[in-house]
Scaffold this motif. Sequence first.
Motif, PDB file in Angstrom:
ATOM      1  N   PRO A 203      28.334  42.021 -87.883  1.00 40.73           N
ATOM      2  CA  PRO A 203      29.215  40.931 -87.440  1.00 40.73           C
ATOM      3  C   PRO A 203      29.474  41.011 -85.939  1.00 40.73           C
ATOM      4  CG  PRO A 203      30.072  41.967 -89.431  1.00 40.73           C
ATOM      5  CD  PRO A 203      28.954  42.842 -88.945  1.00 40.73           C
ATOM      6  N   GLU A 204      29.284  39.900 -85.255  1.00 37.29           N
ATOM      7  CA  GLU A 204      29.531  39.847 -83.819  1.00 37.29           C
ATOM      8  C   GLU A 204      29.791  38.404 -83.407  1.00 37.29           C
ATOM      9  OE1 GLU A 204      26.123  41.279 -81.786  1.00 37.29           O
ATOM     10  OE2 GLU A 204      24.734  39.888 -82.734  1.00 37.29           O
ATOM     11  N   PRO A 205      30.444  38.193 -82.268  1.00 35.51           N
ATOM     12  CA  PRO A 205      30.728  36.826 -81.822  1.00 35.51           C
ATOM     13  C   PRO A 205      29.454  36.040 -81.569  1.00 35.51           C
ATOM     14  CG  PRO A 205      32.065  38.422 -80.618  1.00 35.51           C
ATOM     15  CD  PRO A 205      31.038  39.201 -81.373  1.00 35.51           C
ATOM     16  N   ALA A 206      29.496  34.768 -81.977  1.00 40.86           N
ATOM     17  CA  ALA A 206      28.363  33.872 -81.775  1.00 40.86           C
ATOM     18  C   ALA A 206      28.900  32.449 -81.712  1.00 40.86           C
ATOM     19  CB  ALA A 206      27.351  34.016 -82.911  1.00 40.86           C
ATOM     20  N   PRO A 207      28.146  31.528 -81.105  1.00 39.69           N
ATOM     21  CA  PRO A 207      28.623  30.144 -81.013  1.00 39.69           C
ATOM     22  C   PRO A 207      28.529  29.432 -82.357  1.00 39.69           C
ATOM     23  CG  PRO A 207      26.428  30.337 -80.080  1.00 39.69           C
ATOM     24  CD  PRO A 207      26.865  31.732 -80.415  1.00 39.69           C
ATOM     25  N   GLY A 208      28.993  28.183 -82.362  1.00 38.97           N
ATOM     26  CA  GLY A 208      28.879  27.379 -83.566  1.00 38.97           C
ATOM     27  C   GLY A 208      30.202  26.958 -84.166  1.00 38.97           C
ATOM     28  N   PHE A 209      31.258  26.900 -83.342  1.00 40.09           N
ATOM     29  CA  PHE A 209      32.539  26.348 -83.791  1.00 40.09           C
ATOM     30  C   PHE A 209      32.935  25.264 -82.791  1.00 40.09           C
ATOM     31  CE2 PHE A 209      37.356  26.879 -84.106  1.00 40.09           C
ATOM     32  CZ  PHE A 209      37.443  26.016 -85.189  1.00 40.09           C
ATOM     33  N   PRO A 210      32.369  24.050 -82.960  1.00 45.37           N
ATOM     34  CA  PRO A 210      32.624  23.004 -81.970  1.00 45.37           C
ATOM     35  C   PRO A 210      34.030  22.425 -82.064  1.00 45.37           C
ATOM     36  CG  PRO A 210      31.305  22.140 -83.773  1.00 45.37           C
ATOM     37  CD  PRO A 210      31.423  23.623 -83.996  1.00 45.37           C
ATOM     38  N   GLU A 211      34.560  22.097 -80.903  1.00 40.71           N
ATOM     39  CA  GLU A 211      35.817  21.358 -80.781  1.00 40.71           C
ATOM     40  C   GLU A 211      35.544  20.140 -79.917  1.00 40.71           C
ATOM     41  OE1 GLU A 211      40.255  21.710 -78.696  1.00 40.71           O
ATOM     42  OE2 GLU A 211      38.851  23.396 -78.630  1.00 40.71           O
ATOM     43  N   VAL A 212      35.923  18.981 -80.404  1.00 42.82           N
ATOM     44  CA  VAL A 212      35.752  17.732 -79.669  1.00 42.82           C
ATOM     45  C   VAL A 212      37.124  17.089 -79.517  1.00 42.82           C
ATOM     46  CG1 VAL A 212      34.733  15.431 -79.733  1.00 42.82           C
ATOM     47  CG2 VAL A 212      33.392  17.394 -80.474  1.00 42.82           C
ATOM     48  N   VAL A 213      37.478  16.722 -78.305  1.00 43.16           N
ATOM     49  CA  VAL A 213      38.744  16.039 -78.042  1.00 43.16           C
ATOM     50  C   VAL A 213      38.461  14.550 -77.925  1.00 43.16           C
ATOM     51  CG1 VAL A 213      40.770  15.887 -76.564  1.00 43.16           C
ATOM     52  CG2 VAL A 213      39.566  18.068 -76.809  1.00 43.16           C
ATOM     53  N   LEU A 214      39.124  13.772 -78.776  1.00 39.60           N
ATOM     54  CA  LEU A 214      38.886  12.335 -78.839  1.00 39.60           C
ATOM     55  C   LEU A 214      40.088  11.556 -78.323  1.00 39.60           C
ATOM     56  CD1 LEU A 214      37.378  12.130 -82.445  1.00 39.60           C
ATOM     57  CD2 LEU A 214      36.154  12.422 -80.276  1.00 39.60           C
ATOM     58  N   ASP A 215      39.807  10.401 -77.770  1.00 45.04           N
ATOM     59  CA  ASP A 215      40.852   9.436 -77.426  1.00 45.04           C
ATOM     60  C   ASP A 215      40.877   8.400 -78.546  1.00 45.04           C
ATOM     61  OD1 ASP A 215      42.482   7.434 -76.498  1.00 45.04           O
ATOM     62  OD2 ASP A 215      41.530   7.261 -74.533  1.00 45.04           O
ATOM     63  N   VAL A 216      41.827   8.567 -79.456  1.00 44.44           N
ATOM     64  CA  VAL A 216      41.924   7.673 -80.607  1.00 44.44           C
ATOM     65  C   VAL A 216      43.013   6.644 -80.313  1.00 44.44           C
ATOM     66  CG1 VAL A 216      42.305   7.509 -83.097  1.00 44.44           C
ATOM     67  CG2 VAL A 216      41.174   9.521 -82.131  1.00 44.44           C
ATOM     68  N   ARG A 217      42.596   5.564 -79.685  1.00 42.32           N
ATOM     69  CA  ARG A 217      43.508   4.478 -79.322  1.00 42.32           C
ATOM     70  C   ARG A 217      44.734   4.986 -78.572  1.00 42.32           C
ATOM     71  NH1 ARG A 217      43.122   0.726 -84.822  1.00 42.32           N
ATOM     72  NH2 ARG A 217      40.860   0.511 -84.759  1.00 42.32           N
ATOM     73  N   GLY A 218      44.457   5.817 -77.597  1.00 38.72           N
ATOM     74  CA  GLY A 218      45.524   6.318 -76.742  1.00 38.72           C
ATOM     75  C   GLY A 218      46.109   7.643 -77.163  1.00 38.72           C
ATOM     76  N   GLU A 219      45.734   8.149 -78.341  1.00 36.04           N
ATOM     77  CA  GLU A 219      46.235   9.433 -78.820  1.00 36.04           C
ATOM     78  C   GLU A 219      45.123  10.475 -78.752  1.00 36.04           C
ATOM     79  OE1 GLU A 219      49.473  10.095 -79.827  1.00 36.04           O
ATOM     80  OE2 GLU A 219      49.822   8.080 -79.032  1.00 36.04           O
ATOM     81  N   ARG A 220      45.433  11.651 -78.215  1.00 32.38           N
ATOM     82  CA  ARG A 220      44.456  12.732 -78.164  1.00 32.38           C
ATOM     83  C   ARG A 220      44.389  13.438 -79.523  1.00 32.38           C
ATOM     84  NH1 ARG A 220      42.808  14.242 -72.889  1.00 32.38           N
ATOM     85  NH2 ARG A 220      42.737  12.261 -71.764  1.00 32.38           N
ATOM     86  N   VAL A 221      43.180  13.583 -80.040  1.00 28.40           N
ATOM     87  CA  VAL A 221      42.971  14.255 -81.323  1.00 28.40           C
ATOM     88  C   VAL A 221      41.900  15.328 -81.126  1.00 28.40           C
ATOM     89  CG1 VAL A 221      42.272  14.004 -83.729  1.00 28.40           C
ATOM     90  CG2 VAL A 221      43.572  12.175 -82.616  1.00 28.40           C
ATOM     91  N   HIS A 222      42.219  16.557 -81.531  1.00 25.90           N
ATOM     92  CA  HIS A 222      41.274  17.666 -81.463  1.00 25.90           C
ATOM     93  C   HIS A 222      40.584  17.787 -82.821  1.00 25.90           C
ATOM     94  CE1 HIS A 222      42.908  19.498 -77.667  1.00 25.90           C
ATOM     95  NE2 HIS A 222      43.912  18.711 -78.017  1.00 25.90           N
ATOM     96  N   VAL A 223      39.268  17.628 -82.831  1.00 25.46           N
ATOM     97  CA  VAL A 223      38.480  17.743 -84.061  1.00 25.46           C
ATOM     98  C   VAL A 223      37.610  18.993 -83.953  1.00 25.46           C
ATOM     99  CG1 VAL A 223      36.733  16.682 -85.529  1.00 25.46           C
ATOM    100  CG2 VAL A 223      38.466  15.253 -84.415  1.00 25.46           C
ATOM    101  N   TYR A 224      37.696  19.842 -84.962  1.00 24.30           N
ATOM    102  CA  TYR A 224      36.909  21.073 -85.025  1.00 24.30           C
ATOM    103  C   TYR A 224      35.987  20.983 -86.240  1.00 24.30           C
ATOM    104  CZ  TYR A 224      41.295  22.309 -82.668  1.00 24.30           C
ATOM    105  OH  TYR A 224      42.404  22.311 -81.873  1.00 24.30           O
ATOM    106  N   ASN A 225      34.848  21.638 -86.147  1.00 26.55           N
ATOM    107  CA  ASN A 225      33.878  21.617 -87.240  1.00 26.55           C
ATOM    108  C   ASN A 225      33.386  23.041 -87.453  1.00 26.55           C
ATOM    109  OD1 ASN A 225      32.045  20.766 -89.171  1.00 26.55           O
ATOM    110  ND2 ASN A 225      30.590  19.907 -87.698  1.00 26.55           N
ATOM    111  N   THR A 226      33.320  23.467 -88.710  1.00 22.81           N
ATOM    112  CA  THR A 226      32.960  24.861 -88.960  1.00 22.81           C
ATOM    113  C   THR A 226      32.069  24.999 -90.183  1.00 22.81           C
ATOM    114  OG1 THR A 226      33.890  27.098 -89.031  1.00 22.81           O
ATOM    115  CG2 THR A 226      34.897  25.464 -90.487  1.00 22.81           C
ATOM    116  N   HIS A 227      31.321  26.076 -90.198  1.00 22.98           N
ATOM    117  CA  HIS A 227      30.511  26.465 -91.356  1.00 22.98           C
ATOM    118  C   HIS A 227      30.698  27.968 -91.512  1.00 22.98           C
ATOM    119  CE1 HIS A 227      26.359  26.168 -93.578  1.00 22.98           C
ATOM    120  NE2 HIS A 227      27.360  26.497 -94.373  1.00 22.98           N
ATOM    121  N   LEU A 228      31.508  28.354 -92.503  1.00 19.54           N
ATOM    122  CA  LEU A 228      31.845  29.756 -92.671  1.00 19.54           C
ATOM    123  C   LEU A 228      30.763  30.501 -93.455  1.00 19.54           C
ATOM    124  CD1 LEU A 228      35.684  29.592 -93.404  1.00 19.54           C
ATOM    125  CD2 LEU A 228      34.470  29.649 -91.215  1.00 19.54           C
ATOM    126  N   ASP A 229      30.812  31.812 -93.351  1.00 20.25           N
ATOM    127  CA  ASP A 229      29.796  32.679 -93.944  1.00 20.25           C
ATOM    128  C   ASP A 229      29.688  32.454 -95.453  1.00 20.25           C
ATOM    129  OD1 ASP A 229      28.038  35.111 -93.231  1.00 20.25           O
ATOM    130  OD2 ASP A 229      29.117  35.759 -95.031  1.00 20.25           O
TER     131      ASP A 229
END
Length: 670
Positions: free
Chosen positions: A147-173
């Motif tokens: 086990p070691e750190p690796a990429p693959g946990f994206p975070e996207v910040v969206l402008d949803v009609r004037g509101e900031r929304v943080h969307v994260y996507n994951t695929h766990l072991d």
Amino acid sequence: MRRLLIAVLCVLLVASPTAAAQSETPGRAGVPLTVMSYNIHTGIGVDGRLDLARVAADIAAAGADVVGLQEVDVHWMARSEWRDQAAELAAAVDMAVYFAPIYDLDPAEPGKPRRQYGLAVLSRHPVVAAENHWITRLSTQVPNPTPEPAPGFPEVVLDVRGERVHVYNTHLDYRADPAVRRAQVTDMLRVLAEDRGEARVLLGDFNAAPDAPELAPLWTELVDAWAVANPSSPGPTYPATAPAKRIDYVAAGYPARVRDSRVITTGASDHLPVLAELTVTRRHGSPWDGPLPDHRLRYGTAHQAGLAAEHVDRLVPDVEAGVLASPRAFPGGVVLAARNGVIVRHAAVGDALRYGHDGAELPPDQRIPMREDTIFDVASLSKLFTTVVALRLVERDLIDLDAPAAGYLPEFGQNGKQDVTLRQLLTHTSGLPAGLVLGSYPTVEQRLAAVYAVAPRSPPGTRYVYSDLSLIVLGKVLERVTGRSLPDLVAAEVTGPLGLRDTTYNPPQELRPRIAPTQHGGARGLIWGQVHDSTSWYLGGTAGHAGVFSTARDLAVFAQMLLNGGRYGDRRVLRTDSVRAMTTNWNAAIPGADRGLGLDVNKPAFMGLLATPYTVGHTGYTGTSLVIEPDSRSFVLLLTNRVHPTAAGPPTNPYRHAVADDLARAVLER
């Protein structure tokens, strides 16, 4: 976001559709957002065929605004024909895309694109920023991985009609051993903590059931959309041919609130996608800082309170479910919910006394039914009364919350505790341990001396540990400063002014028929009318952390007093600025430790959909809870005797969560 990957965005984002720029209807309380989590199995369906068009058709038919895709190939290998699946799907559904590789390898042939495999986020709303975070992984691309750190946990910040929304996507072991998933959850929570207070949506294939222990920390930060929308349905998502387990999720945190969720039937992948309809509440600062109401409680209808009756009607059945569960969660309980000063439900279910002095279940004719005015040992809800007394003394300049406790109680200053402040005691950052076994000390004085002699486990102000000892010490400070006992102070400063006639310490014998018994066992036998908490009992039943007995109606007045900014009727118990201090999160710098003064803040684990950065409340070990949501001017109480006759039964949080969800839905769908 720790940094903005503008260069990556310039390469990977396609034009956002015009629908995302349309203005919101004026006067709406929130912005709708439909999200989907979809493990696409690299576009290979249950029939073994690669067909991205089927995946695109699923997304288009669902009408999702945001989609989290797992198992996405980008020029990865022959199974996906070396295609860029992220870009192709984005073009097919006319959405922006951010691709986050887990693996990024050299091309199979010189001059070809790099081989990548990972996750993608599609969006109809403008993407403000994006980042591919690193979390713990056990690689499938090297022999004998560790086990070691690796990429693959994206975070996207969206402008949803004037509101900031943080969307994260994951695929766990995917492995049976949960160790890597446990580490991944810890890593994800660290990232999520950076955006606490913002709208957060987590999508993904968690490869674990909802009740898996390794996922439990997630549910302290976010709510499981499927569980909220469909609490009695399992919602399996895998395998698509004969779904048997739910491992695909949408999770959300205020101000993103769940309205509905469904699983979509498809053969385009070996997983079924999950869709959730959310509302992103528009915020205007803390409700505690704005004008506060001035309500006196009265009984009325859901319509009079501005609530949806169908969800109010769920409150009692959801408490009854705990009585009828096997194993039984609690013998009985009382639920009380109110909004805008209108009590819309106050009901009792089950039994107050179900087990006798020998611990055996009593025949039905010897039991005592639960009543609306049953008196409960409220356990740690007692801390709220101690806190209010402390703030009353602050208002009179008798104590200073930022002064060392040892300045008022010198014997507490030993063993390195000389700098622990009263505020740190109230926010559980004093460094004191959770508790101390006092039974071996023969007198109350010796037991208190043992408490004062405890050495801190960490420097004050650096770590959160929920500590009964902290409130015990605070209670003794209040007694020392005033020369009065804690019960006298609570009566004079809180219960007397509010008219709480059924709230007391060490209730008199004549009230016993109305008191819900607690545990049976040991030298104390059946505990009935005495404090259940052993530490408080060893201190005479009157300690700062536990010992209060009360009813749902009395606690409702207490809750409404806080919602009113410290006032109830013509009696002011606290100044408005004291209530604001009590409800402010003083532990914002310590992830997962949100606390006001004596109050829990924003705890989805028991606050459910009512949880916001401004929601406050508390739980009690005996099965009690209070949740106050200031923006909707609402609160819900659940008092149960869950430790009768044993504390070894199922947890109470699912039922606390359920009644909070009922009230939240009644507000949202009014």
